[in-house]
Design a protein around this motif. Structure first.
Motif, PDB file in Angstrom:
ATOM      1  N   SER A 301       0.925  -1.342   0.032  1.00 32.06           N
ATOM      2  CA  SER A 301      -0.074   0.002   0.023  1.00 32.06           C
ATOM      3  C   SER A 301       0.877   1.260  -0.093  1.00 32.06           C
ATOM      4  O   SER A 301       0.256   2.285  -0.448  1.00 32.06           O
ATOM      5  CB  SER A 301      -0.934  -0.031   1.239  1.00 32.06           C
ATOM      6  N   ARG A 302       2.181   1.252   0.534  1.00 32.21           N
ATOM      7  CA  ARG A 302       3.166   2.220   0.362  1.00 32.21           C
ATOM      8  C   ARG A 302       3.234   2.638  -1.165  1.00 32.21           C
ATOM      9  O   ARG A 302       3.526   3.707  -1.405  1.00 32.21           O
ATOM     10  CB  ARG A 302       4.552   1.888   1.018  1.00 32.21           C
ATOM     11  N   TYR A 303       3.031   1.919  -2.043  1.00 39.28           N
ATOM     12  CA  TYR A 303       3.378   2.179  -3.558  1.00 39.28           C
ATOM     13  C   TYR A 303       2.106   2.464  -4.265  1.00 39.28           C
ATOM     14  O   TYR A 303       2.227   2.444  -5.325  1.00 39.28           O
ATOM     15  CB  TYR A 303       4.178   0.892  -4.124  1.00 39.28           C
ATOM     16  N   THR A 304       0.864   2.400  -3.832  1.00 44.11           N
ATOM     17  CA  THR A 304      -0.161   2.807  -4.412  1.00 44.11           C
ATOM     18  C   THR A 304      -1.216   3.545  -3.792  1.00 44.11           C
ATOM     19  O   THR A 304      -1.006   3.720  -2.782  1.00 44.11           O
ATOM     20  CB  THR A 304      -0.700   1.463  -4.673  1.00 44.11           C
ATOM     21  N   MET A 305      -1.996   4.614  -4.601  1.00 41.74           N
ATOM     22  CA  MET A 305      -2.935   5.250  -4.117  1.00 41.74           C
ATOM     23  C   MET A 305      -4.212   4.362  -3.781  1.00 41.74           C
ATOM     24  O   MET A 305      -5.192   5.094  -3.081  1.00 41.74           O
ATOM     25  CB  MET A 305      -3.253   6.274  -5.251  1.00 41.74           C
ATOM     26  N   ALA A 306      -4.370   3.056  -4.107  1.00 38.88           N
ATOM     27  CA  ALA A 306      -5.546   2.456  -3.784  1.00 38.88           C
ATOM     28  C   ALA A 306      -5.689   1.959  -2.414  1.00 38.88           C
ATOM     29  O   ALA A 306      -4.523   1.555  -1.813  1.00 38.88           O
ATOM     30  CB  ALA A 306      -5.509   1.244  -4.843  1.00 38.88           C
ATOM     31  N   GLU A 307      -6.764   2.025  -1.975  1.00 37.30           N
ATOM     32  CA  GLU A 307      -7.151   1.508  -0.633  1.00 37.30           C
ATOM     33  C   GLU A 307      -7.260   0.063  -0.526  1.00 37.30           C
ATOM     34  O   GLU A 307      -8.466  -0.080  -1.264  1.00 37.30           O
ATOM     35  CB  GLU A 307      -8.145   2.535   0.079  1.00 37.30           C
ATOM     36  N   ILE A 308      -6.801  -0.576  -0.038  1.00 38.40           N
ATOM     37  CA  ILE A 308      -7.096  -2.184   0.033  1.00 38.40           C
ATOM     38  C   ILE A 308      -7.793  -2.487   1.289  1.00 38.40           C
ATOM     39  O   ILE A 308      -7.079  -2.452   2.503  1.00 38.40           O
ATOM     40  CB  ILE A 308      -5.839  -3.016  -0.560  1.00 38.40           C
ATOM     41  N   GLU A 309      -8.930  -3.432   1.277  1.00 33.27           N
ATOM     42  CA  GLU A 309      -9.615  -3.712   2.549  1.00 33.27           C
ATOM     43  C   GLU A 309      -9.640  -5.204   2.578  1.00 33.27           C
ATOM     44  O   GLU A 309      -9.788  -5.873   1.303  1.00 33.27           O
ATOM     45  CB  GLU A 309     -10.654  -2.991   2.582  1.00 33.27           C
ATOM     46  N   PHE A 310      -9.933  -5.792   3.447  1.00 36.56           N
ATOM     47  CA  PHE A 310     -10.308  -7.149   3.782  1.00 36.56           C
ATOM     48  C   PHE A 310     -11.750  -7.250   4.349  1.00 36.56           C
ATOM     49  O   PHE A 310     -12.231  -6.670   5.178  1.00 36.56           O
ATOM     50  CB  PHE A 310      -9.432  -8.061   4.559  1.00 36.56           C
ATOM     51  N   THR A 311     -12.527  -8.302   3.886  1.00 35.81           N
ATOM     52  CA  THR A 311     -13.877  -8.649   4.466  1.00 35.81           C
ATOM     53  C   THR A 311     -13.898  -9.378   5.696  1.00 35.81           C
ATOM     54  O   THR A 311     -14.802  -9.393   6.485  1.00 35.81           O
ATOM     55  CB  THR A 311     -14.905  -9.001   3.496  1.00 35.81           C
ATOM     56  N   ASP A 312     -12.605 -10.248   5.847  1.00 43.01           N
ATOM     57  CA  ASP A 312     -12.641 -11.229   6.833  1.00 43.01           C
ATOM     58  C   ASP A 312     -11.297 -11.529   7.226  1.00 43.01           C
ATOM     59  O   ASP A 312     -10.241 -11.521   6.390  1.00 43.01           O
ATOM     60  CB  ASP A 312     -13.085 -12.723   6.224  1.00 43.01           C
ATOM     61  N   PRO A 313     -10.844 -11.567   8.478  1.00 43.93           N
ATOM     62  CA  PRO A 313      -9.639 -11.568   9.093  1.00 43.93           C
ATOM     63  C   PRO A 313      -8.810 -12.895   8.795  1.00 43.93           C
ATOM     64  O   PRO A 313      -7.648 -12.884   8.332  1.00 43.93           O
ATOM     65  CB  PRO A 313      -9.823 -11.510  10.722  1.00 43.93           C
ATOM     66  N   GLU A 314      -9.512 -13.917   8.233  1.00 44.21           N
ATOM     67  CA  GLU A 314      -9.084 -15.158   7.756  1.00 44.21           C
ATOM     68  C   GLU A 314      -8.385 -14.970   6.306  1.00 44.21           C
ATOM     69  O   GLU A 314      -7.407 -15.553   6.155  1.00 44.21           O
ATOM     70  CB  GLU A 314     -10.084 -16.212   7.732  1.00 44.21           C
TER      71      GLU A 314
END
Length: 358
Positions: A301-314
């Motif tokens: 994420s340090r190298y992109t403007m995109a915000e990346i999220e997860f739906t599940d901790p697994e």
């Protein structure tokens, strides 16, 4: 450990930019799917957009790129000359350009100690190599900034944010010092990296040795952003120790030391493979060896403007390993879908959701 996947070495940003130019120069209009994919590619980082413009602007006899083909917000568009389409006769030449452009860096060379003084910075997704007037080199990582202040009796560099690797020209008469956070690193003819995050300063020494110091206001030490900006006469300087090649340490922020200003954390020696992993960004790649996907995404994420999220901790706990070219976020998403059966959904052009597949 769960399944570990090796990321494939995807095309470079330069190659991808040429491929997009070829598509845009074709007889067929981009499909809605291709158009959306182009927008995602452009949104990954400023480097992606700049590379497309750089290649397109290289030739003087290009036709105008339509705003429909490559729409950009007006502020960014105003900062560039009009884009033009490549003529078919130039496509082979443009493709050949990538052979010489891969790894191309900006070198700033001076002739006197003060010639390289000033501010240098990178945007998100950019990396930059700077040749200083004393013969030293600084490799700036993504979203980083330094201020160079060389004089006849000193060579001072201030890492204001981000990460940098320093290859220092040996000159015992004129000290080379890097100030970051509330710490200072004095080079003893060496190569080392410094990373400022949350006020703490991570130091990794790959060659030679460095002396670590704590600096701050003399009476009431406190953090003032990237570095304490007070006259030298009003600062305290305390020796913290010396690091040699193969060693690492963290200078904690003053807020985390509870008054113990001589404290170092995470001090120790690391294996050559770990050293290679930590410095792999200087070669344009990121190396992973079984880290959780959540950790991998945090670094990427340090190298992109995109915000990346997860739906599940697994999902975030899945283990990842291998080489990941800087800027190849799309390759990671494709690998997660094809090799792990995960689902990657673009909620917006710069917001991505990773979830378990159906």
């Amino acid at each position: 450990m769960k399944k570990v996947i090796d990321f494939p070495d995807g095309s470079t940003i330069e190659k991808q930019a040429v491929q997009w130019l070829i598509k845009l120069d074709g007889d067929e209009v981009l499909s809605p799917e291709e158009h959306a994919k182009l927008q995602r590619w452009l949104a990954r980082s400023p480097t992606h957009r700049e590379e497309l413009f750089r290649l397109a602007e290289f030739w003087n006899d290009m036709n105008v790129l339509s705003e429909l083909a490559v729409p950009l917000d007006r502020q960014r568009e105003a900062g560039y000359r009009r884009l033009r389409w490549l003529r078919p006769s130039r496509l082979v030449v443009a493709a050949a350009m990538i052979v010489v452009s891969v790894g191309l860096v900006l070198l700033i060379v001076g002739e006197s100690p003060v010639d390289s003084n000033g501010l240098y910075a990178t945007a998100v997704g950019q990396q930059r190599l700077i040749a200083l007037s004393d013969g030293s080199n600084v490799n700036l990582n993504t979203d980083s900034q330094i201020r160079v202040n060389f004089g006849e009796a000193y060579r001072d560099v201030y890492l204001l944010r981000g990460e940098a690797h320093f290859a220092v020209e040996d000159d015992r008469e004129v000290p080379f010092r890097v100030s970051a956070g509330s710490g200072r690193i004095r080079a003893l003819g060496t190569a080392f990296s410094v990373y400022v995050r949350d006020g703490s300063v991570d130091v990794t020494v790959s060659e030679g040795s460095v002396a670590l110091e704590r600096i701050g206001p003399a009476e009431t030490p406190r953090e003032t952003g990237a570095i304490a900006q007070v006259p030298a006469a009003e600062q305290f300087v305390r020796e913290l120790g010396t690091l040699s090649a193969g060693q690492v340490a963290t200078i904690p922020s003053l807020a985390d030391t509870a008054g113990q200003t001589e404290t170092l954390s995470n001090f120790g020696s690391i294996e050559p493979q770990e050293m290679l992993r930590r410095l792999s960004w200087t070669e344009g790649v990121l190396l992973f060896s079984g880290e959780a996907l959540e950790e991998v995404v945090s670094e990427i994420s340090r190298y992109t403007m995109a915000e990346i999220e997860f739906t599940d901790p697994e999902v975030g706990a899945i283990r990842i390993g291998g080489r990941f070219p800087v800027g190849e976020t799309e390759a990671m998403f494709e690998t997660l879908e094809s090799s792990f059966g995960l689902s990657v959904t673009y909620l917006t052009e710069d917001r991505v959701l990773i979830s378990a597949g159906n």
